[in-house]
Design a protein around this motif. Structure first.
Motif, PDB file in Angstrom:
ATOM      1  N   ILE A 147       0.874  -1.188  -0.028  1.00  0.00           N
ATOM      2  CA  ILE A 147       0.120   0.000   0.044  1.00  0.00           C
ATOM      3  C   ILE A 147       1.017   1.215   0.024  1.00  0.00           C
ATOM      4  N   GLY A 148       1.878   1.155   0.686  1.00  0.00           N
ATOM      5  CA  GLY A 148       2.913   2.405   0.749  1.00  0.00           C
ATOM      6  C   GLY A 148       3.529   2.711  -0.585  1.00  0.00           C
ATOM      7  N   GLU A 149       3.945   1.660  -1.218  1.00  0.00           N
ATOM      8  CA  GLU A 149       4.448   1.740  -2.703  1.00  0.00           C
ATOM      9  C   GLU A 149       3.471   2.287  -3.618  1.00  0.00           C
ATOM     10  N   ALA A 150       2.339   1.660  -3.462  1.00  0.00           N
ATOM     11  CA  ALA A 150       1.163   2.249  -4.340  1.00  0.00           C
ATOM     12  C   ALA A 150       0.830   3.748  -4.099  1.00  0.00           C
ATOM     13  N   ALA A 151       0.793   4.157  -2.683  1.00  0.00           N
ATOM     14  CA  ALA A 151       0.713   5.635  -2.455  1.00  0.00           C
ATOM     15  C   ALA A 151       1.859   6.202  -3.198  1.00  0.00           C
ATOM     16  N   THR A 152       2.823   6.009  -3.110  1.00  0.00           N
ATOM     17  CA  THR A 152       4.306   6.601  -3.546  1.00  0.00           C
ATOM     18  C   THR A 152       4.114   6.750  -4.894  1.00  0.00           C
ATOM     19  N   LEU A 153       3.461   5.755  -5.624  1.00  0.00           N
ATOM     20  CA  LEU A 153       3.279   5.619  -7.246  1.00  0.00           C
ATOM     21  C   LEU A 153       2.288   6.576  -7.380  1.00  0.00           C
ATOM     22  N   ALA A 154       1.289   6.744  -6.548  1.00  0.00           N
ATOM     23  CA  ALA A 154       0.044   7.670  -6.950  1.00  0.00           C
ATOM     24  C   ALA A 154       0.305   8.979  -6.547  1.00  0.00           C
ATOM     25  N   GLY A 155       1.595   9.353  -5.664  1.00  0.00           N
ATOM     26  CA  GLY A 155       1.744  10.596  -5.590  1.00  0.00           C
ATOM     27  C   GLY A 155       1.098  11.386  -4.290  1.00  0.00           C
ATOM     28  N   ILE A 156       0.650  10.442  -3.605  1.00  0.00           N
ATOM     29  CA  ILE A 156      -0.319  10.907  -2.341  1.00  0.00           C
ATOM     30  C   ILE A 156       0.505  10.795  -1.001  1.00  0.00           C
ATOM     31  N   GLU A 157       0.161  11.500   0.036  1.00  0.00           N
ATOM     32  CA  GLU A 157       0.662  11.452   1.283  1.00  0.00           C
ATOM     33  C   GLU A 157       0.434  10.258   1.866  1.00  0.00           C
ATOM     34  N   LEU A 158       1.488   9.714   2.734  1.00  0.00           N
ATOM     35  CA  LEU A 158       1.546   8.687   3.546  1.00  0.00           C
ATOM     36  C   LEU A 158       2.034   8.906   4.667  1.00  0.00           C
ATOM     37  N   LYS A 159       1.360   8.378   5.774  1.00  0.00           N
ATOM     38  CA  LYS A 159       1.972   8.321   7.125  1.00  0.00           C
ATOM     39  C   LYS A 159       1.720   6.840   7.588  1.00  0.00           C
ATOM     40  N   GLN A 160       2.789   6.247   8.264  1.00  0.00           N
ATOM     41  CA  GLN A 160       2.606   4.816   8.765  1.00  0.00           C
ATOM     42  C   GLN A 160       3.072   4.786  10.157  1.00  0.00           C
ATOM     43  N   ALA A 161       2.349   4.006  10.936  1.00  0.00           N
ATOM     44  CA  ALA A 161       3.011   3.550  12.276  1.00  0.00           C
ATOM     45  C   ALA A 161       2.589   2.093  12.445  1.00  0.00           C
ATOM     46  N   GLU A 162       3.729   1.365  13.002  1.00  0.00           N
ATOM     47  CA  GLU A 162       3.530   0.060  13.311  1.00  0.00           C
ATOM     48  C   GLU A 162       3.881  -0.165  14.526  1.00  0.00           C
ATOM     49  N   SER A 185      -0.670  -2.041  11.894  1.00  0.00           N
ATOM     50  CA  SER A 185       0.008  -1.009  11.366  1.00  0.00           C
ATOM     51  C   SER A 185      -1.117   0.058  10.878  1.00  0.00           C
ATOM     52  N   ASN A 186      -0.867   1.151  11.271  1.00  0.00           N
ATOM     53  CA  ASN A 186      -1.748   2.392  10.995  1.00  0.00           C
ATOM     54  C   ASN A 186      -1.298   2.975   9.644  1.00  0.00           C
ATOM     55  N   LEU A 187      -2.136   3.110   8.891  1.00  0.00           N
ATOM     56  CA  LEU A 187      -1.647   3.740   7.433  1.00  0.00           C
ATOM     57  C   LEU A 187      -2.589   4.843   7.292  1.00  0.00           C
ATOM     58  N   ARG A 188      -2.039   6.000   6.848  1.00  0.00           N
ATOM     59  CA  ARG A 188      -3.054   7.282   6.741  1.00  0.00           C
ATOM     60  C   ARG A 188      -2.704   7.651   5.411  1.00  0.00           C
ATOM     61  N   LEU A 189      -3.473   7.812   4.443  1.00  0.00           N
ATOM     62  CA  LEU A 189      -3.434   8.115   2.946  1.00  0.00           C
ATOM     63  C   LEU A 189      -4.170   9.279   2.636  1.00  0.00           C
ATOM     64  N   SER A 190      -3.603  10.247   2.095  1.00  0.00           N
ATOM     65  CA  SER A 190      -4.383  11.483   2.002  1.00  0.00           C
ATOM     66  C   SER A 190      -3.799  12.355   0.564  1.00  0.00           C
ATOM     67  N   THR A 191      -4.433  13.198  -0.049  1.00  0.00           N
ATOM     68  CA  THR A 191      -4.424  14.014  -1.123  1.00  0.00           C
ATOM     69  C   THR A 191      -3.793  15.379  -0.281  1.00  0.00           C
ATOM     70  N   GLU A 192      -3.989  15.405   0.943  1.00  0.00           N
ATOM     71  CA  GLU A 192      -3.759  16.804   1.689  1.00  0.00           C
ATOM     72  C   GLU A 192      -2.676  16.331   2.575  1.00  0.00           C
ATOM     73  N   THR A 193      -2.012  17.420   3.282  1.00  0.00           N
ATOM     74  CA  THR A 193      -0.958  17.044   4.402  1.00  0.00           C
ATOM     75  C   THR A 193      -1.599  16.292   5.361  1.00  0.00           C
ATOM     76  N   ILE A 194      -0.876  15.320   5.962  1.00  0.00           N
ATOM     77  CA  ILE A 194      -1.336  14.613   7.242  1.00  0.00           C
ATOM     78  C   ILE A 194      -0.145  14.999   8.320  1.00  0.00           C
ATOM     79  N   TYR A 195      -0.812  15.121   9.269  1.00  0.00           N
ATOM     80  CA  TYR A 195       0.158  15.856  10.453  1.00  0.00           C
ATOM     81  C   TYR A 195       0.183  14.538  11.560  1.00  0.00           C
ATOM     82  N   SER A 196      -0.375  13.717  11.612  1.00  0.00           N
ATOM     83  CA  SER A 196       0.033  12.487  12.416  1.00  0.00           C
ATOM     84  C   SER A 196      -0.035  11.178  11.946  1.00  0.00           C
ATOM     85  N   ASP A 197       0.616  10.262  12.490  1.00  0.00           N
ATOM     86  CA  ASP A 197       0.771   8.964  11.946  1.00  0.00           C
ATOM     87  C   ASP A 197      -0.075   7.836  12.407  1.00  0.00           C
ATOM     88  N   LEU A 198      -0.767   8.283  13.446  1.00  0.00           N
ATOM     89  CA  LEU A 198      -1.904   7.433  14.513  1.00  0.00           C
ATOM     90  C   LEU A 198      -3.249   7.807  14.187  1.00  0.00           C
TER      91      LEU A 198
END
Length: 191
Positions: free
Chosen positions: A22-37, A50-63
């Motif tokens: 999912i992280g690789e797909a987010a990178t390919l899509a050019g979207i924001e990603l925060k992750q906590a495991e 694992s918490n995954l937060r995906l967004s087209t906007e800025t993400i401020y927390s990984d939880l």
């Protein structure tokens, strides 16, 4: 657009591989990603999350806060239920249906199923059997990702397929092909 996802399972089931895809797909899509495991006692069959937060906007927390999760992707039913307090009212649970009974006081399986069936949006399947049927018995986690793909919404199926190919590329073409087949089996089994 934003999508908060909790991935969960037991050590050794491949949860962190799903997070990597999912992280690789987010990178390919050019979207924001925060992750906590949280690995816990993963080498001894303990909880892996694992918490995954995906967004087209800025993400401020990984939880992911309580009540904010859009999608729980779980390898087995008890682990899915463990994270229900995080699920929002419109959230979806995508889980493997076969319990991994690895503790002596594992909850009653019928009670687990009843609790899952009471949820407004839950999809489950025997991902291990689907993986075996697809010729990749070790690919249950990728089957689960395929099953959950339609609920990710922020990533396309093709972006996820490309990420599967990228993540497994170093293991050779046969492994890539086997995992793409597992992904497609999960994607198509519910249609």
């Amino acid at each position: 657009m934003k999508k908060d996802i909790i991935l969960c399972g037991v050590g050794g089931q491949g949860i962190l591989s799903i997070a990597t895809i999912i992280g690789e797909a987010a990178t390919l899509a050019g979207i924001e990603l925060k992750q906590a495991e949280v690995h816990g006692m993963s080498q001894r069959g303990g909880d892996v999350q694992s918490n995954l937060r995906l967004s087209t906007e800025t993400i401020y927390s990984d939880l992911i806060p309580l009540g904010a999760c859009d999608l729980i992707i779980s390898m087995e039913p008890m682990e899915a239920l463990r994270y229900l307090p995080y699920l929002n009212g419109k959230g979806v649970v995508a889980t493997g249906s076969k319990p991994l009974v690895n503790i002596p006081d594992y909850p009653d399986i019928e009670a687990l199923q009843a609790e899952l069936k009471a949820l407004p949006q839950v999809v489950q399947m025997d991902i291990e059997q689907v993986a075996r049927d697809a010729g990749n018995p070790r690919g249950a986690n990728v089957v689960l990702l395929g099953m959950a793909a339609r609920y990710l919404e922020i990533l396309s199926t093709e972006q996820l397929r490309q990420a599967v190919a990228t993540v497994f590329a170093r293991k050779g073409e046969a492994v890539v092909a086997a995992n793409l087949k597992a992904f497609d089996a999960g994607l198509n089994v519910l249609i």
